[in-house]
Motif scaffolding. Structure first.
Motif, PDB file in Angstrom:
ATOM      1  N   ILE A 389       0.860  -1.189   0.000  1.00 27.01           N
ATOM      2  CA  ILE A 389       0.000   0.000   0.000  1.00 27.01           C
ATOM      3  C   ILE A 389       0.892   1.233   0.000  1.00 27.01           C
ATOM      4  O   ILE A 389       2.110   1.136   0.217  1.00 27.01           O
ATOM      5  N   GLU A 390       0.290   2.385  -0.246  1.00 29.58           N
ATOM      6  CA  GLU A 390       1.049   3.629  -0.222  1.00 29.58           C
ATOM      7  C   GLU A 390       1.505   3.957   1.198  1.00 29.58           C
ATOM      8  O   GLU A 390       0.738   3.808   2.156  1.00 29.58           O
ATOM      9  N   ASP A 393      -0.689   6.080   3.188  1.00 28.68           N
ATOM     10  CA  ASP A 393      -1.984   5.526   3.596  1.00 28.68           C
ATOM     11  C   ASP A 393      -1.931   4.842   4.958  1.00 28.68           C
ATOM     12  O   ASP A 393      -2.908   4.214   5.376  1.00 28.68           O
ATOM     13  N   ARG A 404      -7.646   6.768   6.700  1.00 21.59           N
ATOM     14  CA  ARG A 404      -6.908   5.640   6.147  1.00 21.59           C
ATOM     15  C   ARG A 404      -6.426   4.727   7.280  1.00 21.59           C
ATOM     16  O   ARG A 404      -6.971   4.760   8.374  1.00 21.59           O
ATOM     17  N   LEU A 458      -8.433   1.933   0.178  1.00 25.14           N
ATOM     18  CA  LEU A 458      -7.056   2.042  -0.282  1.00 25.14           C
ATOM     19  C   LEU A 458      -6.850   1.234  -1.557  1.00 25.14           C
ATOM     20  O   LEU A 458      -7.440   0.173  -1.738  1.00 25.14           O
ATOM     21  N   TRP A 460      -4.009  -0.941  -3.821  1.00 25.37           N
ATOM     22  CA  TRP A 460      -2.984  -1.890  -3.381  1.00 25.37           C
ATOM     23  C   TRP A 460      -2.508  -2.707  -4.569  1.00 25.37           C
ATOM     24  O   TRP A 460      -3.145  -2.711  -5.640  1.00 25.37           O
ATOM     25  N   ARG A 523      -6.413   6.887  -7.572  1.00 24.19           N
ATOM     26  CA  ARG A 523      -6.070   7.799  -6.483  1.00 24.19           C
ATOM     27  C   ARG A 523      -4.744   8.533  -6.709  1.00 24.19           C
ATOM     28  O   ARG A 523      -4.315   9.316  -5.861  1.00 24.19           O
TER      29      ARG A 523
END
Length: 556
Positions: A389-390, A393, A404, A458, A460, A523
């Motif tokens: 994930i970012e 986030d 998040r 989110l 991913w 996003r």
């Protein structure tokens, strides 16, 4: 013939009035006449769209003509790039591809005609003396001492100039007009000069070359152009354009009309300044995605339809103005929002481990390629125990209204499951090694079976099913609206105009993307596969535009 019901600009109004009055036998012939001495930029795109668009809309034709009268600065590389840019924008000149150099013999004959009529003479002043004799904006010029040469002597000298008898700079052919004219362009302007240089189209066939102002109008006439459309900086040249045509027995009589050139904030379109950016290694070349060149915009991922839409929206007028860069970017967003398939990419990855998901298990989720266009189909996206994930986030100590992932908080993984953060693993330096979560097996597809509300969603990618990619984040090249207006434009470069991320994780299918393929990374923004560097074993993506205008935040 279908014509627009209401003229949207003064040029359309002129053309429609000409058609109504039967002028030019109902013909509408325009031309796009670049000099092949550099790469085209966004300003040229406006002229391309205007000239080809008017010809299309009024049942006419538009010529592509290279005004190649300056051999020292022109190159076949530029010729080929210009043709490629025009075609990429969606226009076709058909059989009507020309060069001013195609007419060199006829232009020479026109020059001889002017001499014979006593309207041109060979001047032997040095370049420095010519400047002195020309006068200033407030003082009249002085007649050249060679202005009263006889027709016979001028014809002889001009023929000997062509025969290579003289070195460069010794003689020049000038129009005999008015050295006291308030318009400096009418003070006996140069028509031909000696240049012992090879030409990109005619080789070494010539050693004298016509000046642009002499060749341009006559080329229009030889091609039977009806509406010679140029930018406002040529308004002062119009009297010379008309004078030359009025003195000669020409096959047709085109008319020149001027419109405002395209100025956009936060960029420069001067060829000199663009060349400086390249030569000083501020950018990576003429097709650098930060450049306003058509090849740069193409490489960045701007669709040609968006550029055409932009040129249509800004319109044409007789007064100069500056267009906000956001108008162009919004045209790009609108086009890509409708046309670009969606994909997931994690630009700054942090690993997320789902501890209650079996290590040997994998699943594939069917995700739509576009939320509003089912015709674009779907794709299968792999899922496994470890995903990325970012980094942004996840926060250990989030502020208020942060929806998040954080310790104890549940979020939705787009199209997959609901997960809840249980723990954080850290490296010895205190940075995050992995986020530990659990998932709800009953939430397949991302919805809670009991109807509970989850605010955060989110994007991913699965560690087992992803590929590593390089992503280049581009932003505006300058930090000020009018580069060079109040300081050296090289001191106003945006140091954050390019950020290269080399450890991005993307859906594996993106490695098979064709160069120039465009996507919305969910996003993140709109991206394209780099047309030069992208390869299956080394995917490279350029950010075209963000999902919304974030420039205000960048410049704070």
């Amino acid at each position: 013939m279908d014509t627009p019901s209401t003229p949207s600009n003064f040029l359309r109004a002129i053309i429609e009035e000409d058609l109504k009055n039967g002028k030019n036998d109902g013909r509408v012939y325009t031309r796009f006449p670049p000099e092949p001495n550099g790469f085209l930029h966004i300003g040229h795109a406006k002229s391309i769209c205007l000239n080809f668009g008017l010809a299309r809309d009024y049942g006419g034709r538009c010529h592509l003509r290279f005004d190649d009268t300056n051999p020292g600065k022109e190159d076949p590389v530029y010729v080929n790039s210009i043709k490629e840019d025009v075609q990429w924008l969606g226009f076709d000149w058909g059989e009507h591809l020309y060069h001013a150099s195609d007419y060199f013999e006829r232009l020479y004959a026109f020059a001889v005609e002017l001499i014979t009529k006593g309207k041109a003479y060979v001047c032997s002043l040095s370049a420095e003396d010519m400047r002195l004799y020309r006068g200033t904006l407030t003082e009249a010029g002085t007649n050249s001492p060679y202005r009263d040469r006889s027709v016979e002597e001028n014809l002889d000298l001009f023929a000997r100039m062509r025969a290579r008898e003289f070195p460069e700079g010794t003689h020049i052919l000038r129009a005999k007009i008015d050295m006291a004219s308030p318009n400096m362009n009418m003070r006996d302007p140069a028509l031909y000069r000696i240049l012992h240089q090879e030409h990109q189209n005619t080789g070494n066939a010539w050693c004298i070359y016509p000046m642009y102002d002499f060749a341009h109008g006559l080329s229009d006439s030889l091609e039977h152009i009806t509406h010679s459309i140029c930018t406002l900086e040529f308004a002062d040249h119009k009297p010379l354009y008309d004078w030359i045509l009025d003195q000669l027995d020409v096959p047709s009589r085109p008319r020149q009309y001027e419109f405002n050139r395209l100025n956009i904030n936060y960029t420069v379109t001067s060829k000199r300044k663009l060349k400086t950016l390249v030569e000083n290694d501020v950018v990576g070349g003429w097709n650098d995605p930060r450049m306003p060149t058509i090849s740069g915009l193409r490489r960045r991922g701007f669709p040609p339809a968006a550029l055409r839409d932009f040129c249509e929206r800004i319109g044409v007028s007789r007064s100069d103005s500056c267009v906000d860069m956001g108008v162009l970017e919004n045209c790009v967003r609108e086009n890509l929002d409708a046309a670009a398939p969606r994909a997931m990419a994690v630009l700054r990855p942090v690993k997320l481990i789902i501890e209650n998901y079996p290590e040997d298990k994998e699943e594939f989720f069917e995700l739509a390629n576009h939320p509003k266009n089912p015709e674009m189909g779907s794709r299968k996206v792999g899922f496994s125990r470890e995903i990325f994930i970012e980094a942004e986030d996840f926060m250990e100590n989030p502020p208020g209204k942060y929806f998040r992932l954080s310790p104890g908080r549940e979020v939705r993984l787009r199209g997959a499951y609901l997960v809840t953060c249980q723990d954080v693993l850290k490296k010895s330096d205190g940075t995050i090694k992995a986020v530990i979560c659990t998932y709800d097996p009953e939430s397949r597809g991302g919805d809670a079976p009991d109807g509970r509300k989850v605010k955060g969603t989110l994007h991913w990618v699965s560690a087992r099913h992803c590929a590593q990619a390089e992503v280049r984040l581009y932003d505006r090249l300058f930090t000020v609206e009018s580069p060079g207006k109040e300081a050296d434009f090289l001191t106003q470069i945006n140091a954050s105009s390019l950020e290269v991320l080399t450890d991005c994780k993307v859906e594996k299918s993106l490695t098979q993307a064709s160069p120039e393929a465009r996507f919305q990374f969910e996003r993140q923004g709109f991206f394209c596969a780099d047309r030069h560097d992208h390869e299956p074993d080394r995917p490279v993506f350029n950010r075209t535009v963000t999902l919304r205008d974030s420039w205000a935040k960048v410049t704070k």
